[in-house]
Motif scaffolding. Structure first.
Motif, PDB file in Angstrom:
ATOM      1  N   GLU A 176       0.816  -1.209   0.000  1.00 49.06           N
ATOM      2  CA  GLU A 176       0.000   0.000   0.000  1.00 49.06           C
ATOM      3  C   GLU A 176       0.857   1.271   0.000  1.00 49.06           C
ATOM      4  OE1 GLU A 176      -3.369   0.083  -0.163  1.00 49.06           O
ATOM      5  OE2 GLU A 176      -3.368  -2.103  -0.330  1.00 49.06           O
ATOM      6  N   ARG A 177       1.930   1.258   0.770  1.00 53.97           N
ATOM      7  CA  ARG A 177       2.779   2.453   0.865  1.00 53.97           C
ATOM      8  C   ARG A 177       3.459   2.762  -0.474  1.00 53.97           C
ATOM      9  NH1 ARG A 177       7.047   2.411   5.605  1.00 53.97           N
ATOM     10  NH2 ARG A 177       5.176   2.702   6.856  1.00 53.97           N
ATOM     11  N   GLU A 178       3.989   1.717  -1.135  1.00 55.13           N
ATOM     12  CA  GLU A 178       4.658   1.927  -2.430  1.00 55.13           C
ATOM     13  C   GLU A 178       3.651   2.360  -3.500  1.00 55.13           C
ATOM     14  OE1 GLU A 178       7.157   0.121   0.194  1.00 55.13           O
ATOM     15  OE2 GLU A 178       5.457  -1.014  -0.575  1.00 55.13           O
ATOM     16  N   ILE A 179       2.448   1.786  -3.438  1.00 59.13           N
ATOM     17  CA  ILE A 179       1.404   2.158  -4.398  1.00 59.13           C
ATOM     18  C   ILE A 179       1.037   3.629  -4.242  1.00 59.13           C
ATOM     19  CG2 ILE A 179      -1.033   1.807  -5.029  1.00 59.13           C
ATOM     20  CD1 ILE A 179      -0.608  -1.165  -4.247  1.00 59.13           C
ATOM     21  N   GLU A 180       0.904   4.073  -3.005  1.00 60.87           N
ATOM     22  CA  GLU A 180       0.562   5.474  -2.742  1.00 60.87           C
ATOM     23  C   GLU A 180       1.624   6.407  -3.327  1.00 60.87           C
ATOM     24  OE1 GLU A 180      -0.130   8.368   1.138  1.00 60.87           O
ATOM     25  OE2 GLU A 180      -0.363   6.202   1.364  1.00 60.87           O
ATOM     26  N   LYS A 181       2.897   6.023  -3.176  1.00 55.56           N
ATOM     27  CA  LYS A 181       3.982   6.845  -3.719  1.00 55.56           C
ATOM     28  C   LYS A 181       3.943   6.851  -5.244  1.00 55.56           C
ATOM     29  CE  LYS A 181       7.345   9.599  -3.415  1.00 55.56           C
ATOM     30  NZ  LYS A 181       7.157  10.928  -2.812  1.00 55.56           N
ATOM     31  N   LEU A 182       3.688   5.694  -5.836  1.00 60.26           N
ATOM     32  CA  LEU A 182       3.601   5.623  -7.302  1.00 60.26           C
ATOM     33  C   LEU A 182       2.486   6.515  -7.821  1.00 60.26           C
ATOM     34  CD1 LEU A 182       4.429   4.393 -10.029  1.00 60.26           C
ATOM     35  CD2 LEU A 182       2.860   2.488  -9.544  1.00 60.26           C
ATOM     36  N   PHE A 183       1.344   6.514  -7.128  1.00 61.92           N
ATOM     37  CA  PHE A 183       0.223   7.348  -7.559  1.00 61.92           C
ATOM     38  C   PHE A 183       0.590   8.835  -7.504  1.00 61.92           C
ATOM     39  CE2 PHE A 183      -3.434   4.145  -6.510  1.00 61.92           C
ATOM     40  CZ  PHE A 183      -2.933   3.319  -7.487  1.00 61.92           C
ATOM     41  N   GLN A 184       1.372   9.223  -6.509  1.00 58.34           N
ATOM     42  CA  GLN A 184       1.831  10.610  -6.434  1.00 58.34           C
ATOM     43  C   GLN A 184       2.712  10.957  -7.626  1.00 58.34           C
ATOM     44  OE1 GLN A 184       3.789  10.969  -2.619  1.00 58.34           O
ATOM     45  NE2 GLN A 184       1.895  10.625  -1.456  1.00 58.34           N
ATOM     46  N   VAL A 185       3.573  10.000  -8.014  1.00 55.72           N
ATOM     47  CA  VAL A 185       4.440  10.212  -9.177  1.00 55.72           C
ATOM     48  C   VAL A 185       3.605  10.311 -10.451  1.00 55.72           C
ATOM     49  CG1 VAL A 185       6.259   9.178 -10.605  1.00 55.72           C
ATOM     50  CG2 VAL A 185       6.439   9.119  -8.105  1.00 55.72           C
ATOM     51  N   ILE A 186       2.594   9.452 -10.576  1.00 52.17           N
ATOM     52  CA  ILE A 186       1.716   9.481 -11.754  1.00 52.17           C
ATOM     53  C   ILE A 186       1.015  10.838 -11.858  1.00 52.17           C
ATOM     54  CG2 ILE A 186      -0.453   8.548 -12.696  1.00 52.17           C
ATOM     55  CD1 ILE A 186       0.516   5.771 -11.765  1.00 52.17           C
ATOM     56  N   GLU A 187       0.553  11.359 -10.733  1.00 52.78           N
ATOM     57  CA  GLU A 187      -0.128  12.651 -10.720  1.00 52.78           C
ATOM     58  C   GLU A 187       0.812  13.769 -11.187  1.00 52.78           C
ATOM     59  OE1 GLU A 187      -3.374  14.856 -10.682  1.00 52.78           O
ATOM     60  OE2 GLU A 187      -3.384  12.731 -10.130  1.00 52.78           O
ATOM     61  N   SER A 188       2.063  13.699 -10.742  1.00 52.60           N
ATOM     62  CA  SER A 188       3.019  14.732 -11.164  1.00 52.60           C
ATOM     63  C   SER A 188       3.369  14.590 -12.643  1.00 52.60           C
ATOM     64  CB  SER A 188       4.287  14.668 -10.304  1.00 52.60           C
ATOM     65  OG  SER A 188       5.020  13.490 -10.551  1.00 52.60           O
ATOM     66  N   LEU A 189       3.430  13.355 -13.140  1.00 50.90           N
ATOM     67  CA  LEU A 189       3.693  13.127 -14.564  1.00 50.90           C
ATOM     68  C   LEU A 189       2.570  13.698 -15.424  1.00 50.90           C
ATOM     69  CD1 LEU A 189       5.059   9.457 -14.432  1.00 50.90           C
ATOM     70  CD2 LEU A 189       6.370  11.484 -15.069  1.00 50.90           C
ATOM     71  N   LYS A 190       1.325  13.525 -14.968  1.00 51.91           N
ATOM     72  CA  LYS A 190       0.176  14.090 -15.695  1.00 51.91           C
ATOM     73  C   LYS A 190       0.316  15.610 -15.838  1.00 51.91           C
ATOM     74  CE  LYS A 190      -4.097  13.166 -14.863  1.00 51.91           C
ATOM     75  NZ  LYS A 190      -5.366  12.927 -14.165  1.00 51.91           N
ATOM     76  N   LYS A 191       0.714  16.257 -14.766  1.00 57.61           N
ATOM     77  CA  LYS A 191       0.862  17.718 -14.781  1.00 57.61           C
ATOM     78  C   LYS A 191       1.968  18.161 -15.738  1.00 57.61           C
ATOM     79  CE  LYS A 191      -0.894  18.306 -10.075  1.00 57.61           C
ATOM     80  NZ  LYS A 191      -0.543  18.579  -8.656  1.00 57.61           N
ATOM     81  N   GLU A 192       2.930  17.244 -15.983  1.00 58.57           N
ATOM     82  CA  GLU A 192       4.015  17.545 -16.917  1.00 58.57           C
ATOM     83  C   GLU A 192       3.622  17.207 -18.359  1.00 58.57           C
ATOM     84  OE1 GLU A 192       7.382  15.349 -15.474  1.00 58.57           O
ATOM     85  OE2 GLU A 192       7.169  16.171 -13.448  1.00 58.57           O
ATOM     86  N   GLY A 193       2.384  16.717 -18.551  1.00 52.62           N
ATOM     87  CA  GLY A 193       1.911  16.396 -19.895  1.00 52.62           C
ATOM     88  C   GLY A 193       2.224  14.989 -20.357  1.00 52.62           C
TER      89      GLY A 193
END
Length: 493
Positions: free
Chosen positions: A172-189
């Motif tokens: 769960e902890r690693e998944i939560e971190k990955l989701f944060q990275v995905i969100e930042s990638l979206k903002k970068e296009g």
């Protein structure tokens, strides 16, 4: 980057895998691609990245028709693919794995190790991964290897990242971190194609969903316009009434008992028991020692101290064959490297642990073996044209079913399941859960390690929670909740 795939067809010999599939991806979106195992999801992405060639159809990237010759060319154009089956070189270091084929050199033609280490550490820190760049990748857990693959993709400055079951081995902890990275990638296009069987994740992070069934596109919808039940029905072509079948356990005597088991540096002073007809779930964070415990119980890694008792008798388990003789089966979390002989046939994989039962006079009775294998293929609904094709040719979920079939065939008294539904679709998951119920009805004792807390809660009669190599708590079904499990898994009381 905008991608459009129209009327895609692909067959391997007489086996038609894709028939008229269409899929599109727009800049800065997370687009879920869902379907049962064998629906054609990974094949579609392998066509996009040039691993396979199209039989029919077109691929347009930013309005221009494109056909990559190989995955490296696709990567050079900004498309990275994190595969479900990990491509890690075990004898190389973490750093070497991250830069294999993409090494950085100085002006003098020497490896720029300093720059490579800086870039690598930046991505591992971004993912909150605590790994030494100098350690051999083979010493990493499956979850850590998955994070290495994710970091490798992030280092390519990709415009599109395809993630095929990226969280299957993560906690769960690693998944939560990955989701944060995905969100930042979206903002970068950056656009992401997200292939997963975990429905909660799809509704948490995705913008749109495309559903496939039997090699065809069923529907594409915005996530707010659909729901769990509609997606499942379109995936499997039928209603699934409950995700977890009802359990009415009738437990018997203690079958397996572990007393003060210790393996230095991995787990210590572990004591627990499992009764006939009982499912004991084993929860905990990545690196807590869950898998290491199971490997030692099966004789893959030796205990430094402690005892294992089976049916009230002290057992000597120094190697896996000792465990098998005692009626213990082990479905490993790493099906690719440990669970299967990928280039052997389905029949050979399923039959291997059961050769003695087919060879009463020293020679294999081919008909008995074939009938046995066919029965298990049918029982586990393994999608295959023949039992003679290689295990490598199957989808990930069907490979998992072959591993399960292999160990069910020995008629185990104790079955250890380490991430039993990893990479398995929602319909097949239920089939595996029903099979677990049938096995416990026959008195089989099951130990189930899982990183999916809903699975732990849905199928376990008791839950053992592991924290830093020790049992931090034991919960009955009635008192087990996600919050209580996570509290114990992180060292709380």
């Amino acid at each position: 980057m905008n991608i459009e795939m129209h009327n895609i067809h692909k067959a391997f010999g007489k086996n038609t895998v894709l028939s008229g599939v269409s899929f599109d991806l727009v800049t800065g979106e997370v687009h879920a691609l869902m379907g049962e195992n064998g629906a054609g999801k990974s094949t579609l992405m392998n066509l996009l990245t040039g691993l396979y060639s199209l039989d029919q159809g077109t691929i347009q990237i930013d309005g221009k028709e494109t056909a990559f010759k190989n995955p490296k060319e696709a990567e050079q154009h900004g498309i990275a693919f994190i595969h479900q089956e990990l491509n890690i070189w075990p004898d190389m270091t973490v750093l070497e794995n991250l830069f294999i084929g993409k090494e950085i050199y100085t002006k003098l033609g020497l490896l720029d190790t300093k720059k490579m280490k800086t870039l690598a550490q930046t991505q591992l820190d971004r993912l909150s991964v605590n790994l030494s760049l100098e350690q051999e990748a083979g010493s990493c857990s499956v979850g850590q290897k998955q994070m290495i693959e994710i970091a490798k993709a992030l280092m390519t400055d990709a415009k599109v990242i395809i993630m095929d079951e990226p969280t299957a081995a993560l906690t769960e902890r690693e998944i939560e971190k990955l989701f944060q990275v995905i969100e930042s990638l979206k903002k970068e296009g950056v656009s992401i194609v997200y292939i997963s069987h975990r429905m909660e994740e799809i509704f948490a992070i995705c913008d749109r969903i495309t559903i496939m069934r039997d090699g065809k596109t069923v529907d594409t919808k915005a996530i707010p316009e659909t729901n769990f039940h509609e997606v499942v029905k379109k995936m499997v072509g039928r209603e699934l009434t409950d995700r977890y079948p009802e359990r009415t356990p009738s437990t018997g005597d203690i079958v397996l008992e572990v007393k003060q088991a210790t393996r230095k540096g991995q787990f210590q002073d572990i004591s627990f028991s499992v009764k006939a007809g009982e499912i004991v779930g084993v929860a905990g964070l990545m690196g807590a020692g869950r898998t290491e415990m199971m490997r030692s119980l099966f004789g893959l890694d030796p205990l430094d101290q402690g005892e294992i008792w089976v049916h009230g008798k002290k057992a000597v388990i120094k190697k896996p064959s000792d465990a098998v003789k005692l009626g213990i089966g082990f479905i490993t979390e790493d099906r690719k490297d440990e669970g299967l002989m990928l280039d052997a046939s389905i029949r050979e994989n399923i039959g291997l642990p059961n050769l003695k039962s087919f060879s009463p006079k020293g020679l294999i009775d081919k008909k008995t073996e074939q009938d046995f294998v066919d029965l298990l293929i049918k029982r586990l609904t393994i999608k295959t044209a023949s039992s003679d094709i290689s295990a490598r040719s199957l989808s990930g979920g069907n490979q998992q079913k072959v591993v399960i079939a292999k160990w069910i065939g020995i008629q185990p008294k104790v079955l250890i399941l380490d991430e039993p539904t990893r990479g398995v679709d929602v319909g097949a998951k239920r089939e595996i859960y029903q099979l677990m119920n049938e096995l416990t009805d026959r008195g089989v004792a099951i130990l189930m390690v899982s990183s999916e807390l809903p699975e732990i809660l849905g199928m376990s009669d008791r839950v053992l929670v592991i924290h830093e190599g020790t049992i931090s708590g034991e919960l009955d079904k009635a008192e087990a909740t996600q919050e209580r499990i996570m509290t114990l898994a992180t060292g709380g009381k």
